[in-house]
Enzyme design. Structure first.
Site, PDB file in Angstrom:
ATOM      1  N   ALA A   1       0.799  -1.226   0.000  1.00  0.00           N
ATOM      2  CA  ALA A   1       0.000   0.000   0.000  1.00  0.00           C
ATOM      3  C   ALA A   1       0.832   1.278   0.000  1.00  0.00           C
ATOM      4  O   ALA A   1       0.318   2.340  -0.355  1.00  0.00           O
ATOM      5  CB  ALA A   1      -0.945   0.002   1.199  1.00  0.00           C
TER       6      ALA A   1
ATOM      7  N   ILE B   1       2.359   1.532  -7.132  1.00  0.00           N
ATOM      8  CA  ILE B   1       1.037   1.168  -7.637  1.00  0.00           C
ATOM      9  C   ILE B   1       0.029   1.061  -6.496  1.00  0.00           C
ATOM     10  O   ILE B   1      -1.094   1.564  -6.583  1.00  0.00           O
ATOM     11  CB  ILE B   1       1.114  -0.142  -8.441  1.00  0.00           C
ATOM     12  N   GLY B   2       0.426   0.414  -5.408  1.00  0.00           N
ATOM     13  CA  GLY B   2      -0.492   0.218  -4.290  1.00  0.00           C
ATOM     14  C   GLY B   2      -1.022   1.514  -3.719  1.00  0.00           C
ATOM     15  O   GLY B   2      -2.213   1.619  -3.381  1.00  0.00           O
TER      16      GLY B   2
ATOM     17  N   TYR C   1      12.128 -12.795 -11.365  1.00  0.00           N
ATOM     18  CA  TYR C   1      10.894 -12.015 -11.388  1.00  0.00           C
ATOM     19  C   TYR C   1       9.853 -12.686 -12.276  1.00  0.00           C
ATOM     20  O   TYR C   1       8.698 -12.865 -11.874  1.00  0.00           O
ATOM     21  CB  TYR C   1      11.177 -10.596 -11.884  1.00  0.00           C
TER      22      TYR C   1
ATOM     23  N   LYS D   1       6.206 -14.404 -11.134  1.00  0.00           N
ATOM     24  CA  LYS D   1       4.910 -14.016 -11.680  1.00  0.00           C
ATOM     25  C   LYS D   1       4.218 -15.206 -12.344  1.00  0.00           C
ATOM     26  O   LYS D   1       2.988 -15.345 -12.265  1.00  0.00           O
ATOM     27  CB  LYS D   1       5.072 -12.857 -12.666  1.00  0.00           C
TER      28      LYS D   1
ATOM     29  N   GLY E   1       1.472  -3.302 -18.986  1.00  0.00           N
ATOM     30  CA  GLY E   1       2.689  -2.912 -19.670  1.00  0.00           C
ATOM     31  C   GLY E   1       3.602  -2.208 -18.676  1.00  0.00           C
ATOM     32  O   GLY E   1       3.438  -2.341 -17.460  1.00  0.00           O
ATOM     33  N   ASN E   2       4.554  -1.447 -19.175  1.00  0.00           N
ATOM     34  CA  ASN E   2       5.458  -0.719 -18.282  1.00  0.00           C
ATOM     35  C   ASN E   2       4.701   0.431 -17.617  1.00  0.00           C
ATOM     36  O   ASN E   2       4.219   1.340 -18.288  1.00  0.00           O
ATOM     37  CB  ASN E   2       6.652  -0.176 -19.071  1.00  0.00           C
TER      38      ASN E   2
END
Length: 326
Positions: A16, A20-21, A160, A164, A188-189
């Site tokens: 978080a 992104i979180g 990595y 995933k 994507g990136n």
């Protein structure tokens, strides 16, 4: 669906305080959700910002420790409607190469512990941030969701990618065996405000912005011909929430429609900062796949907005960086 789908719902977000979180936390709070924000690494500025939001509760949790995760769920789970899993050990190509064992170990333990708790505590749905790096690269054919490792399993020592892949396989098995309502997003990136600008580990766009803003030349690994699809972090969050709202597909690619070479990207970064082009190629450094072209048909069906053009997103990110750099 409208924003009220999230109003009053309780959403647990992992990672978080991460790039992104933290965007998921902000958007969910703005849409009326009660957010349980799990984090491991302290980031004081972001922590203070999120703690000041009306409907956010921060909970420090070591997701790699099963007992710690179970303790958090036991304390929080009676009210959890949705889990958004963003936590992952990540970095640029060099970081992934040098720390593959650590990345694989960390990420596979995290997803295993999380999915087991989602099952055992009866959470209604979970969306997992996966990766478009799962696909075999093709310079001409856009990767559809069904073109993943199920069609072309290949060996890699990239920890990595392995983590995933493991996470997706485990998620599917949980869906099949336990009926877990799990969705997989393959971005994507990702770029945008709030990203980490550590040039030794950071993603390509923040690394370029930091160097160009400092008046340094941008170093490109390889010859710069490798192409990528980029997605603004706010668009990734909106698309992921739309996937949950519609429940239309179990897996979905998320990216912008523009496919640009790394050399073109460097020129765009210099331009938005008003800097003269100073670019140096280093063919000795790892470059990753030559191309990562994504089919966005599913995303186009699901989303109800127009993704931000790359140039506009770069301008916004550059403004944010100049306001927050030290």
């Amino acid at each position: 669906m409208t924003a009220d789908r999230w109003a009053g719902r309780t959403v647990l977000v992992t990672g978080a305080l991460g790039f992104i979180g933290s965007h998921f936390v902000r958007q969910l709070d703005a849409r009326g959700a009660e957010v349980l924000a799990l984090y491991r690494t302290e980031r004081p500025e972001i922590q203070a910002e999120l703690a000041a939001l009306n409907r956010v509760r921060l909970v420090r949790t070591e997701l790699r420790d099963e007992s710690d995760v179970r303790g958090a769920f036991k304390y929080l789970a009676p009210s959890i409607d949705t889990v958004v899993h963003c936590a992952a050990m990540d970095g640029n190509a060099q970081f992934k190469l040098e720390r593959s064992a650590e990345i694989l170990d960390s990420n596979q333990r995290t997803i295993s512990n999380l999915l087991n708790c989602v099952r055992d505590f009866g959470v209604g749905e979970v969306v997992v941030m996966s990766s478009s790096e799962l696909y075999s690269a093709s310079p001409t054919v856009a990767a559809r969701e069904e073109d993943d490792f199920r069609r072309s399993m290949r060996y890699t020592d990239n920890g990595y990618v392995l983590s995933k892949t493991y996470g997706e396989i485990l998620a599917r098995l949980h869906r099949e065996q336990f009926g877990t309502n799990v969705f997989l997003v393959r971005p994507g990136n990702v770029y945008g405000p709030g990203d980490g600008f550590d040039c030794s580990r950071g993603r390509v766009i923040p690394s370029m912005l930091a160097k160009a803003d400092a008046g340094e030349e941008i170093e490109i690994w390889g010859d710069g011909s490798q192409t990528r699809s980029f997605v603004h972090v706010a668009d990734l969050v909106r698309a992921s929430l739309r996937l949950l709202e519609t429940g239309k597909y179990p897996e979905m690619n998320v990216a912008g429609a523009e496919q640009v070479s790394i050399l073109e990207l460097a020129g765009m970064v210099m331009a938005v900062l008003g800097r003269p082009e100073r670019i140096r190629l280093d063919p000795s450094r790892p470059v990753g796949a030559p191309s990562r072209l994504l089919d966005l048909s599913r995303m186009s069906e699901v989303i109800d907005f127009d993704p931000q053009p790359l140039r506009a997103g770069l301008e916004e990110t550059a403004r944010w960086y100049r306001l927050h750099k030290r």
